[in-house]
Scaffold this motif. Structure first.
Motif, PDB file in Angstrom:
ATOM      1  N   ALA A 193       0.390   6.598   2.576  1.00 50.60           N
ATOM      2  CA  ALA A 193       0.798   5.631   3.608  1.00 50.60           C
ATOM      3  C   ALA A 193       2.169   5.980   4.171  1.00 50.60           C
ATOM      4  O   ALA A 193       2.413   5.875   5.377  1.00 50.60           O
ATOM      5  CB  ALA A 193       0.801   4.219   3.017  1.00 50.60           C
TER       6      ALA A 193
ATOM      7  N   LYS B   7     -10.499   4.995   0.513  1.00 50.28           N
ATOM      8  CA  LYS B   7     -10.656   3.606   0.938  1.00 50.28           C
ATOM      9  C   LYS B   7      -9.383   3.077   1.575  1.00 50.28           C
ATOM     10  O   LYS B   7      -9.403   2.184   2.399  1.00 50.28           O
ATOM     11  CB  LYS B   7     -10.986   2.728  -0.287  1.00 50.28           C
ATOM     12  CG  LYS B   7     -12.433   2.836  -0.731  1.00 50.28           C
ATOM     13  CD  LYS B   7     -12.711   1.894  -1.886  1.00 50.28           C
ATOM     14  CE  LYS B   7     -12.065   2.424  -3.149  1.00 50.28           C
ATOM     15  NZ  LYS B   7     -12.518   1.743  -4.367  1.00 50.28           N
TER      16      LYS B   7
ATOM     17  N   ALA C  29      -4.725   3.968   1.926  1.00 49.77           N
ATOM     18  CA  ALA C  29      -3.690   4.994   1.888  1.00 49.77           C
ATOM     19  C   ALA C  29      -2.693   4.780   0.758  1.00 49.77           C
ATOM     20  O   ALA C  29      -1.662   5.454   0.697  1.00 49.77           O
ATOM     21  CB  ALA C  29      -2.961   5.030   3.232  1.00 49.77           C
ATOM     22  N   ASP C  30      -2.981   3.841  -0.163  1.00 50.61           N
ATOM     23  CA  ASP C  30      -2.063   3.590  -1.284  1.00 50.61           C
ATOM     24  C   ASP C  30      -2.337   4.561  -2.432  1.00 50.61           C
ATOM     25  O   ASP C  30      -2.533   4.137  -3.584  1.00 50.61           O
ATOM     26  CB  ASP C  30      -2.202   2.148  -1.775  1.00 50.61           C
ATOM     27  CG  ASP C  30      -1.625   1.182  -0.767  1.00 50.61           C
ATOM     28  OD1 ASP C  30      -0.751   1.619   0.005  1.00 50.61           O
ATOM     29  OD2 ASP C  30      -2.049   0.017  -0.744  1.00 50.61           O
TER      30      ASP C  30
END
Lengths: 353, 440
Positions: free
Chosen positions: B309, B337, B339-340
């Motif tokens: 992210a 799923k 961007a973390d």
């Protein structure tokens, strides 16, 4: 973060090739030969093509509904089957017979096996052979192409005499009246001593001969086939092996007895060989998947075509040859499986084709 | 220079022009870095720090958890704020060391061998590579020191450096070869020295003429052979690369070392150079950030553990619903799923696609066109493997060599019916492994 992104397995890119694109590009490759046949034979050809294609798509849709499957009419495969079937039929064939052919092709030869991708036999050829056996008289009544004066497509009957003095009066409004045997049929009846009297190779190449719509212009069919080759829709193996075998077979028999057997040019350019080699034998579903198998398939189809032409009960053997070779495809696939990278032996493919 | 290649494969759209000419820039380190203990193939690393510890940049924070494992170092100075499970790029939660960056970049001291590395013996050099936490940076993330320690009965005569970079969109290796050509060549010479391999080859796809020139120049005066490879995917597949460069075929089920070859990625070679010559551990890597949804594509030097992210923020990239975020390239990368997740050692690219490029098409019936067969660089029959997988015909799938599949994606890319062949073959492989475990 709750952004709903698409998550799917790799790869995340595709070549852009799709089944409909492939099918419609084959239709496109047949378009020049189709247009030429319509120009040559006029309404009798147009009506056969239109009705056959319509009923093929109609039966495909019906079968899809009956089997509760997503609609497949637009994927082009049924339309292509219809076009190939129509081009293998004599122009002027009663239209209800065309519809019967479409039924046999789509319902009996394709849908009952599970639809696209599952049929062991080429649907168009199965349809044609059914009609040939069921309606032999209608299937062998060939129109003579009109002596084109460039005036009208659906014009008045034109009466001329050909080189042999046969009346080739061409009455489009009088379909049943004027027909003649195809060159290949004449050859069969009278032997190669009539070859000299037959239309020359140029006429064959251009297609100014009598025959089914798709047997006429070898040149336009060849052009369409090369288009598919360049677009990589088909591979070279089947057409080259098929045409090469026909040429070789004809060359040998012609050398042995020139008075009985015609030479390679005649056999390559007449009848359904061009159509068969580029558009029928190359059908993915009913031809081998591996290059070596494709070559064997082409050679086998070439030999069978020539055996039937020269010594069989029918003047033309392309459709029988293709169907017989279709039956051999599982064997070719089993025999010519690629060896995995670095493997010493080929894999076994189970019972799968 | 003749162009070498392999049989099979595909010609995907390469899309490299967006980033190929962009010099690699250092990306500002984030406030928080997440370093998973398992960034490599093999046993997870074991944390050697505790929550609350202060760490220096370059300090070891996790030791290898076995021989096939790799150490992890702090890419920034700061404090260990947590050691806890965090989401990772393979879709699972994995234990990770979380660092709070003090933005001082106070560095530990390094001691390398300088240019005198040739005086050192193989074991010393291999140990330096192991301590630097280097893994295969091409994407496989196999601990490099393990590949530098072949069993004594194997003689390695050739080391190949993989500069093919055949994955579309990615330009990380390309930039590295341009910007650190000497490090790549020096890394190769160190690897040759460790393995006692007389021959060194660097294979580069012909679509990177500038990299070919830069590497050739850097290799002047050495016996290293720089070869131009055909632009074809998967040219950088290990077995395909060996086949192209040396005309040697790795036997089924065997490893490159069985034909006397070891292959390393360009990034790995450069990292080995830095570890040996400068004594510097692996702290950062080049990541190509690109894709149809990225307005400012770039090549960045990214600290390991930087959240994706954070990277995307710097490229002014918004994740739009129904788009796609991929770690790696489009052929073998993994869709995410969210961007973390952190950039790890194997992250060669971050690819963000717009919804129109992310749509998955429904599969239609196989028309037996044979495109998958022609495309398969392992000479398998993907169409048939897919059918076996769907029908859970496990012995048949094994007999048809499903385990030879390297999941390069060429078959699925070529398939006009959009059959998810790679997914199906993965299923078959999992079934085969499960059945084998049950038997034991």
């Amino acid at each position: 973060m709750s952004t709903p992104l698409i998550v799917s397995a790799s790869p995340h890119a595709t070549s852009g090739a799709t089944t409909p694109k492939i099918m419609w590009s084959v239709v496109l490759a047949l378009a020049p030969a189709t247009a030429y046949a319509i120009w040559l034979f006029g309404y009798p050809a147009l009506s056969v093509i239109a009705v056959t294609v319509f009923f093929c798509v109609f039966f495909e849709t019906l079968c899809g509904l009956a089997m509760r499957r997503p609609p497949t009419a637009t994927d082009g495969s049924a339309a292509l089957t219809g076009l190939i079937l129509a081009l293998s039929l004599p122009p002027g064939l009663p239209l209800w017979i065309c519809a019967v052919g479409a039924f046999v092709a789509i319902v009996i030869s394709k849908a009952v096996f599970g639809g696209l991708g599952q049929n062991p036999f080429n649907p168009a050829m199965a349809g044609r052979v059914f009609l040939l056996i069921a309606f032999p008289a209608d299937l062998t009544r060939w129109l003579v192409p009109q002596q084109h004066t460039g005036d009208t497509l659906f014009g008045e009957p034109v009466t001329t005499l050909d080189a042999q003095g046969r009346i080739t009066e061409y009455g489009l409004t009088n379909v049943d009246a004027i027909t003649a045997a195809t060159p290949i049929g004449l050859l069969r009846e009278k032997g190669a001593n009539i070859v000299a009297d037959l239309p020359g190779n140029i006429e064959f190449l251009l297609g100014h001969i009598n025959g089914s719509a798709g047997e006429t212009s070898a040149f336009l069919l060849l052009a369409g086939g090369i288009f598919l080759l360049i677009r990589r829709v088909i591979a070279w193996h089947i057409p080259v092996a098929y045409l090469g075998t026909v040429a070789l077979f004809a060359a040998i028999t012609h050398l042995v007895d020139p008075s009985t057997y015609a030479g390679p040019a005649f056999h390559l350019l007449s009848g359904g060989v061009m159509m068969g080699a580029w558009f029928i034998a190359t059908d993915y579903v009913t031809s081998p998947m591996f290059p070596k198998g494709r070559i064997l398939f082409g050679v086998g189809a070439g030999i069978l075509t020539m055996v039937i032409r020269l010594w069989g009960g029918y003047p033309e053997g392309v459709s029988f040859a293709v169907l017989l070779m279709n039956a051999c495809v599982p064997f070719f696939n089993a025999w010519t499986r690629p060896k995995p990278f670095g493997a010493t032996t080929a894999t076994s493919g189970g019972a799968q084709q | 220079m003749s162009i070498l290649t392999f049989r099979g494969g595909i010609h995907p759209r390469y899309n490299k022009e967006r980033t190929a000419a962009l010099a690699t820039k250092p990306l500002a380190a984030p406030d928080e870095l997440v370093l998973p203990l398992s960034q490599h193939i093999g046993a997870p690393a074991v944390a050697t720090v505790s929550v609350g510890d202060t760490v220096l940049r370059g300090q070891t924070i996790a030791q290898p958890g076995g021989f096939v494992s790799a150490a992890i170092h702090a890419p920034v100075s700061g404090t260990v704020s947590a050691i806890e499970p965090r989401p990772t790029g393979n879709g699972t939660l994995g234990d990770a060391i979380v660092l709070t960056n003090d933005h001082q970049d106070t560095e530990t001291s390094y001691s390398g061998l300088g240019e005198d590395w040739a005086q050192a013996d193989a074991a010393t050099l291999r140990d330096m590579v192991a301590r630097a936490g280097i893994v295969g940076l091409g994407g496989a993330a196999f601990p490099s020191h393990v590949k530098l320690a072949p069993p004594p009965d194997r003689t390695i005569d050739t080391v190949i450096i993989n500069g093919a970079e055949c994955e579309p969109w990615l330009t990380a290796d390309h930039r590295l070869m341009l910007e650190s050509a000497n490090a790549v060549v020096s890394g190769l010479r160190i690897i040759q020295h460790i393995l006692g391999a007389p021959n060194g080859v660097i294979g580069i796809e012909a679509n990177k003429p500038d990299a070919l020139r830069a590497i050739s120049q850097a290799a002047t005066g050495t016996p290293i052979r720089v070869v131009s490879l055909a632009v074809k995917y998967p040219q950088g597949g290990e077995k395909q690369l060996i086949s192209a460069c040396l005309k040697r075929r790795v036997p089924q089920g065997k490893l490159p070392m069985d034909v006397g070859v070891v292959v390393h990625n360009t990034g790995t070679a450069a990292a080995i150079h830095r570890a040996v010559v400068d004594g510097r551990p692996l702290l950062e890597r080049i990541v190509t950030v690109t894709g149809t949804a990225v307005s400012q594509p770039a090549n960045y030097w990214v600290r390991l553990g930087t959240p994706v992210a954070h990277v995307l923020q710097h490229c002014q990239t918004e994740l739009t619903p129904a788009g796609k975020l991929i770690l790696g390239g489009p052929m073998m990368g993994i869709a995410q799923k969210h961007a973390d997740i952190p950039v790890v050692k194997s992250t060669s690219g971050i690819l963000v696609l717009q919804p129109k490029d992310a749509t998955t098409r429904p599969a239609s019936p196989c028309i037996r066109c044979g495109r998958c067969v022609d495309a398969c660089p392992m000479f398998l029959v993907p169409q048939e493997l897919g059918a076996f997988a769907r029908l859970r015909m496990i012995p048949e799938a094994r007999a048809a060599a499903a385990l030879d599949c390297m999941e390069c994606g060429s078959c699925a890319h070529a398939c006009p019916a959009h059959i998810p062949l790679v997914q199906l073959i993965r299923l078959a492989k999992a079934d085969i492994h499960a059945a084998a475990r049950k038997k034991m």
